[in-house]
Design an enzyme around this catalytic site. Structure first.
Site, PDB file in Angstrom:
ATOM      1  N   HIS A 335       0.786  -1.231   0.000  1.00 21.54           N
ATOM      2  CA  HIS A 335       0.000   0.000   0.000  1.00 21.54           C
ATOM      3  C   HIS A 335       0.814   1.277   0.000  1.00 21.54           C
ATOM      4  O   HIS A 335       0.253   2.373  -0.032  1.00 21.54           O
ATOM      5  CB  HIS A 335      -0.916   0.053   1.218  1.00 21.54           C
ATOM      6  N   LYS A 522      -8.851  13.935   3.843  1.00 19.27           N
ATOM      7  CA  LYS A 522      -7.981  12.758   3.900  1.00 19.27           C
ATOM      8  C   LYS A 522      -7.106  12.897   5.135  1.00 19.27           C
ATOM      9  O   LYS A 522      -7.064  13.984   5.731  1.00 19.27           O
ATOM     10  CB  LYS A 522      -7.119  12.648   2.637  1.00 19.27           C
ATOM     11  N   ARG A 523      -6.414  11.837   5.533  1.00 20.68           N
ATOM     12  CA  ARG A 523      -5.487  11.971   6.651  1.00 20.68           C
ATOM     13  C   ARG A 523      -4.527  13.127   6.380  1.00 20.68           C
ATOM     14  O   ARG A 523      -4.157  13.384   5.232  1.00 20.68           O
ATOM     15  CB  ARG A 523      -4.707  10.660   6.838  1.00 20.68           C
ATOM     16  N   LYS A 528       0.651  14.472   1.399  1.00 18.36           N
ATOM     17  CA  LYS A 528      -0.650  14.801   0.807  1.00 18.36           C
ATOM     18  C   LYS A 528      -0.796  16.314   0.570  1.00 18.36           C
ATOM     19  O   LYS A 528      -1.718  16.767  -0.100  1.00 18.36           O
ATOM     20  CB  LYS A 528      -1.779  14.284   1.695  1.00 18.36           C
ATOM     21  N   THR A 630      -8.379   6.713  -2.749  1.00 16.30           N
ATOM     22  CA  THR A 630      -9.741   6.283  -3.065  1.00 16.30           C
ATOM     23  C   THR A 630     -10.705   7.445  -2.863  1.00 16.30           C
ATOM     24  O   THR A 630     -11.788   7.458  -3.442  1.00 16.30           O
ATOM     25  CB  THR A 630     -10.195   5.089  -2.203  1.00 16.30           C
ATOM     26  N   LYS A 634     -14.239   8.702  -4.999  1.00 16.27           N
ATOM     27  CA  LYS A 634     -15.549   9.057  -4.433  1.00 16.27           C
ATOM     28  C   LYS A 634     -16.056  10.357  -5.055  1.00 16.27           C
ATOM     29  O   LYS A 634     -17.230  10.479  -5.422  1.00 16.27           O
ATOM     30  CB  LYS A 634     -15.446   9.214  -2.910  1.00 16.27           C
TER      31      LYS A 634
END
Ligand SMILES: *Cc1c(COP(=O)(O)O)cnc(C)c1O
Length: 788
Positions: A335, A522-523, A528, A630, A634
């Site tokens: 992952h 998101k986290r 990110k 992911t 969405k």
């Protein structure tokens, strides 16, 4: 099932929960009663599914995380809209409460950190729907992912007591308890089973979560000898093992207890599977005909040597045969390539927890070293690849060497694994490596999250897409139909109004539904790059302050996400965003132009509310760092354009929906690899970069004396531990801001904007988890789906 049966069942389950009449009963007892009535409804289907699947091969999904969210609405939805409406009506009548209140009341089952745990949940849903016999295995943590609160803009963590009103969906299966032995203690692993209903099929899959309990709660002999603590020692140890989900998203932490969780989970699951397979009486060569085990990241990899141990020591099979057997049944999903997430354990810990399994690991290490030598590899290369090096166990190496298949989760990620990160291994065994791009369940994240849009889609193309999501492509033919597009826009607007209302209720912030809803959820992680988006908010605010009367396209900037407890830099980013929000939202100059909202306690339920109401989906990770994502899927499925880098599954989203219908910016993996980059030179030369960096050292944003903003400055310009601007935030900033500015211009051309958004929804077929799970079934597990 007819009305009378539902009525009877609802009455009966409420009577069993409480002696009070409905109007006096607590909402908790009504929730428990309703979930029992729903489970009753599924009883017969569970048995039929079990009987159908038992005879053939089954797959097992081992995951330390399942981020399930709420279940009630989903389980009713799976029964079809007539049943759902009927139950809502009967609940109102018999329980004297609205179904909406019960939906709200149900806590999220948050037994996961983020994408990896939610993927496991989506796979359970998709397998049940497509008829793939997949059993989920995990741990039933007493406390899930912490709830996030903000105090003065700082993240504060609060324990998530999700079972306080009882376990609404778990069914304790006492008679299938397994005994797990650690070095010097035995514990019980008690299974709790959760139904996973397929949508509009009779098929029901099962998620089994283990709870640790003491074999002997109380040692009377010790108590009698005045050893009061020793008398309950086992009980305390057991309670600790399944007490908390480790909230260390992609950071290694907690040592012995975390490993004990993994080992407890692995042994309980392997024993359960072997018992069901009747393995002691089999030829191990046929094991692969009845079972396949998918390992969700390295967390459950200890299950491999544990299986070898049980097969050899307890069941008397030969070591070589046991190795062949595990290689024929295990497969491993990678992952992440972030180095800090590469799991490794010092052997001291394994010697302490499971010395016999450690011995098996040593034998396996020797076994594979031998194979590597036969291939003629030199010592350096063998050292790089082996399982055990300098008394450290490399879980990824173990997972790769002893699995028949290793997959990444999006094309780019799988390519990086093959060509770079795991090149030694893919060269050793090229056929082992493959890609299965992630997906999401369209039930939860489209039909339930966006019911109005789903109904409109029924009108536009018929309802075949609900069972076969590929049919969503039929929408492409309608992309120039003005009526369809205006209906699409109306529904999006309505969803935005709903979200605005929720935000007003929760935070007292009034946002304009006509503004651009620009969302990043998101986290919180440096890679990110929430900080890059925050810099753009700062840039917009600076523009407003420079000329309050200049034209401005109103924008609502929405953030959501938790930081790992010990991840100080991520916490600093949260404080920075909250500080921006405080200043911007209070400034009359920004009123009607810019609002900043940080959603507290982002979880699966928030995701459902947010993805249907977005205009822009922020997917802005440093190229090469986000394995798939992911969240991006969405948003796309709900008709949202992506503002993103060429990273993870974004690339495939752009491929499916077209670059021109999305907003792509920033350096590619190749460009970053080739870049000779000096952030200081960039700072000196680029005014946008200077403006961003200076906001960290200036005075208008206040970190409350915590020095958190100085730490963010250091990460970019004066990094003690790594390279300056390791995640290329400043490097990509100009390209990002220019692309954001292009969005601002494009948003005012409503027709063109709607068409782009609509085409994203129309092109989202690839990203259903049904496609993903069928790929696993066909290419990795070799299982034929069987729908009931
Ligand atoms: C989908 C989801 C994620 C994953 O989001 P990414 O943007 O892919 O990182 C994380 N948390 C929750 C609650 C989710 O629903």
């Amino acid at each position: 099932m007819d009305i009378e049966t539902w009525k009877n069942n609802l009455r009966m389950t409420l009577d069993l929960e409480t002696a009070k009449p409905a109007h006096e009963a607590s909402i908790a007892s009504k929730a428990r009663a309703l979930s029992k009535a729903v489970r009753l409804r599924y009883h017969d289907r569970r048995i039929r599914s079990h009987n159908l699947h038992e005879k053939g091969k089954i797959a097992c999904y081992m995951s330390l995380e399942f981020l399930m969210g709420k279940s009630l609405r989903n389980h009713l939805h799976a029964l079809g809209s007539d049943t759902k409406a009927l139950v809502a009506e009967l609940v109102e009548e018999i329980y004297q409460v609205s179904i909406e209140e019960l939906y709200e009341f149900e806590p999220d089952a948050g037994l996961g950190n983020g994408g990896l745990g939610r993927l496991a949940a989506c796979f359970m849903d998709a397998s049940a729907t497509t008829g793939v016999p997949l059993r989920g295995y995990g741990l039933r943590y007493e406390m899930g992912m912490f709830s996030q609160k903000f105090e003065n803009g700082f993240q504060v963590e609060v324990g998530d007591d999700w079972l306080k009103d009882g376990d609404l969906w778990g069914q304790r299966v006492e008679e299938e308890t397994v005994i797990v032995d650690f070095k010097d203690v035995f514990l019980k692993a008690v299974p709790y089973d959760y139904i996973v209903p397929g949508y509009q099929v009779d098929n029901v899959n099962r998620l089994r979560l283990w709870k640790a309990e003491a074999v002997n709660d109380f040692d009377f002999r010790k108590f009698n000898e005045f050893d009061y603590i020793g008398a309950v020692e086992d009980r305390e140890l057991a309670a600790n093992i399944t007490r908390v989900l480790y909230p260390n998203d992609e950071r290694r932490e907690g040592k012995v207890l975390r490993f004990m969780q993994q080992y407890f989970f692995a042994q309980a699951t392997i024993r359960d599977l072997m018992r069901q397979g009747g393995i002691e009486h089999r030829d191990l060569k046929t094991l692969k005909n009845i079972i396949s085990i998918q390992l969700n990241d390295t967390h459950p990899v200890i299950g491999i040597p544990e299986a070898v141990r049980i097969l050899t020591e307890e069941l008397g099979f030969a070591f070589e045969d046991a190795i062949d057997a595990v290689e024929s049944i295990f497969s491993y999903t990678n992952h992440t390539i972030l180095q800090e997430a590469m799991e490794k354990w010092h052997r001291n810990i394994l010697d302490e927890v499971c010395p016999d399994t450690m011995k098996v690991i040593e034998r396996m290490d020797a076994h594979y070293v031998e194979h590597l030598r036969i291939r003629g590899y030199d010592n350096d290369r063998i050292e790089r690849m082996r399982i055990l090096r300098h008394d450290t166990v490399y879980m990824a190496h173990l997972g790769i060497l002893a699995s028949h298949t290793v997959n990444g989760v999006a094309e780019l990620h799988s390519r990086i694994l093959r060509d770079t990160e795991l090149a030694d291994f893919s060269d050793f065994d090229p056929n082992k490596f493959t890609n299965v791009t992630n997906g999401i369940t369209p039930r939860r994240f489209f039909m339930l999250a966006n019911p109005e849009m789903a109904k409109a889609v029924d009108r536009w193309i018929g309802n075949g897409w609900r069972k076969n999501f590929n049919e969503i492509e039929k929408l492409k033919a309608l992309a120039d139909d003005a009526e369809v597009l205006s209906e699409f826009a109306e529904i999006k607007k309505k969803n935005k109004r709903h979200l605005a209302e929720r935000i007003r209720k929760e935070y007292g912030i009034v946002v304009d539904p006509d503004s651009i809803f620009d969302i990043q959820i998101k986290r919180i992680h440096e890679y990110k790059r929430q900080l890059m988006y925050a810099f753009y908010v700062h840039h917009l605010y600076a523009r407003i302050k420079a000329d309050p009367h200049a034209p401005f396209t109103p924008r609502t900037c929405i953030f959501g996400g938790k930081s790992a407890t010990g991840y100080h830099r991520a916490k600093a980013i949260i404080k920075y965003i909250n500080e921006l929000a405080r200043v911007v939202n209070a400034d009359p100059d920004a009123d009607g132009k810019l609002k900043v909202v940080f959603i507290e306690d982002y979880n699966v339920s928030w995701a459902e509310h947010l993805v249907a109401a977005a205009d822009v989906s922020e997917q802005i990770s440093t190229a090469g760092k986000e394995a798939s994502g992911t969240g991006n899927m969405k948003f796309m499925m709900n008709g949202t354009v992506t503002l993103g880098t060429m990273d993870g599954a974004n690339i495939e989203i752009f491929e499916e929906a077209g670059i021109d219908n999305n907003y792509v910016f920033g350096a590619t993996v190749e460009e970053l690899r080739a870049a000779e980059y000096d952030p200081h030179a960039l700072y000196a030369r680029d005014s946008l970069v200077k403006e961003a960096v200076d906001s960290l050292t200036g005075t208008y944003l206040d970190d409350g004396g915590s020095f958190k903003f100085l730490d963010l400055y250091r990460a970019l310009m004066d990094n003690q531990w790594g390279r300056d601007d390791e995640y290329y935030i400043l490097y990509d900033l100009r390209s990002y801001i220019e692309t954001q500015d292009r969005i601002e211009r494009d948003f005012s051309d409503k027709a063109a904007w709607n068409k782009k958004s609509f085409l994203n929804m129309a092109a989202s077929a690839k990203f259903t988890a049904d496609r993903t799970i069928l790929e696993y079934a066909e290419r990795i597990w070799h299982i034929e789906p069987k729908v009931l």
